[in-house]
Design an enzyme around this catalytic site. Sequence first.
Site, short mmCIF file in Angstrom:
data_model
loop_
_atom_site.label_atom_id
_atom_site.label_comp_id
_atom_site.label_asym_id
_atom_site.label_seq_id
_atom_site.Cartn_x
_atom_site.Cartn_y
_atom_site.Cartn_z
N SER A 50 39.60 40.39 30.77
CA SER A 50 40.73 41.27 31.12
C SER A 50 41.11 42.08 29.88
CB SER A 50 41.93 40.41 31.55
OG SER A 50 42.38 39.66 30.43
N ASP A 82 37.67 43.03 33.76
CA ASP A 82 38.52 42.60 34.87
C ASP A 82 39.83 43.40 34.85
OD1 ASP A 82 39.21 40.97 37.03
OD2 ASP A 82 40.13 39.43 35.75
N HIS A 83 40.18 44.00 35.97
CA HIS A 83 41.45 44.72 36.11
C HIS A 83 41.67 45.82 35.06
CE1 HIS A 83 43.03 42.28 39.35
NE2 HIS A 83 42.58 41.20 38.71
N GLU A 134 39.74 48.38 43.85
CA GLU A 134 40.57 47.52 44.71
C GLU A 134 41.37 48.35 45.70
OE1 GLU A 134 42.47 44.10 42.89
OE2 GLU A 134 44.30 44.42 44.06
N GLY A 181 47.14 33.50 39.73
CA GLY A 181 47.95 32.45 39.14
C GLY A 181 47.87 31.13 39.89
N HIS A 211 39.67 38.28 44.64
CA HIS A 211 40.41 37.87 43.43
C HIS A 211 41.35 36.72 43.80
CE1 HIS A 211 39.80 41.28 40.47
NE2 HIS A 211 39.08 41.65 41.52
N ALA A 213 41.27 33.42 43.38
CA ALA A 213 40.58 32.42 44.21
C ALA A 213 40.56 31.02 43.60
CB ALA A 213 39.16 32.90 44.51
N SER A 214 41.49 30.75 42.69
CA SER A 214 41.54 29.39 42.15
C SER A 214 42.09 28.43 43.20
CB SER A 214 42.41 29.34 40.89
OG SER A 214 41.66 29.77 39.78
N ASN A 254 36.53 35.55 42.05
CA ASN A 254 37.13 35.50 40.71
C ASN A 254 37.93 34.22 40.49
OD1 ASN A 254 36.20 38.11 40.54
ND2 ASN A 254 38.14 38.97 39.86
#
Length: 309
Positions: A50, A82-83, A134, A181, A211, A213-214, A254
Site C-alpha cells: 500500500s 495496493d490502493h 475498483e 480491517g 478486497h 477478505a480476512s 486480498n
Amino acid sequence: MPLVTSTEMFKKAYAGGYAIGAFNVNNMEIIQGIVDAAKLERAPLILQASSGARKYANPIYLRKLVEAAVEDSGLPICLHLDHGDTFELCKDSIDGGFTSVMIDASHHSFEENIKITKKVVEYAHDRGVVVEAELGRLAGVEDAVNVSEKDSSYTDPGQVQEFVEKTGVDSLAIAIGTSHGAFKFKGEAKLRFDILEDVGKRLPGFPIVLHGASSVPEKYVKIVNENGGMMDGAKGVPEEMLRQAASMAVCKINIDSDLRLAFTASIRKHMNDNPSHFDPRQYLTPARAAITDVVRHKLVSVLGCNNKV
Ligand code: G3H
Ligand code: 13P
Ligand code: ZN
C-alpha cells in the site's frame, strides 16, 4: 526469472476455479513468511504494498526484497501497488519496477473514475504493467482513509461492462459486502453472491478481485486481546464464502489483517512467555513462522492455488 504480471496467473485461476492470494507486505519477515508458504505449496503469488507500506519501508527496499524472493524461490511473483489513489502514485510505482498497480478512484464519480483509470491504464500498458481498478466502495479502514458503513456501496453490475470497455483495465475489484480491517460484520456475515454472479455473466472470462477478505480467526484475536486489548467484536469473512467466490469469477483475494493478527499474536505470546528476551530474532523468528502457517492454510484450504506452478 524477473517479476511477472498477474495476466497468466489470472487466466489459469479463472479456468481452474481458484484464486491467487494477494498478501500485503511491509517488511522482510512478512515477505519471507509468505514466500516460505508459497514455496512449500507451489503457489503463484501476488505481493502487494500500500502507499503506507511504501512510506514505511521505502519502495526500493520492498522491490529488492521481493526480487530476492523471486531469486530464492523461483516462483512466479507479481509486485502490486495496493490502493493507489492518484495517477502520480501509480506512475511512481510503475517507474520503480512494480509489475501491477491498483488505481482506486472508487470514491470519485463513475465518469471521473473512468477518466483517472484510463490514464493509468495507458501509462501502465505502454510499459508492460497491468492495472486493477475498483467499482463500488468497501467499508473499513485503509491507511488514513476510513470509509463508514453509510458511505460504502455495493457495485452496480449495470456499470461494469461500460467501465471495463472504456478504461481497458485488466481486473476489477468489486464491493459485495466485504470490508477492510478486523471488524467486518456486526451480525451474521453476508456477501452478495448475486452481484458477483451478475458481474461474472456480464464480463465472461474477466478477472474479478475481492478486497477485505480476512477471516479474522478467533485464535489470534484471543491472544491479541489479552491484557486488555481492544478487539471485542472482531469478525471476518467465513472461509467457505471465500472458497465459493474463488470458484466463481474471483481470481485475486486480498488478505492483510489475518497476517497482521498472526504476526502480532505470535510476538505478544512470545513476549508474555519470555519477558527477558530483547533480541528481535528471538520473537521475529516465530512471528515469521506464524505468517507461513496462516498463508499455507489460505493457499490450500481457502484459495485452492496450491500445486499450480
Ligand atoms: O486495504 C488496505 C491494506 O490492508 C493495507 O493497509 O493501508 O494500512 O497499509 P495499510
Ligand atoms: P483485510 O483487511 O480483510 O485483510 O483486506 C486487505 C485488503 O483488502 C488489502 O487491499
Ligand atoms: Zn483493499
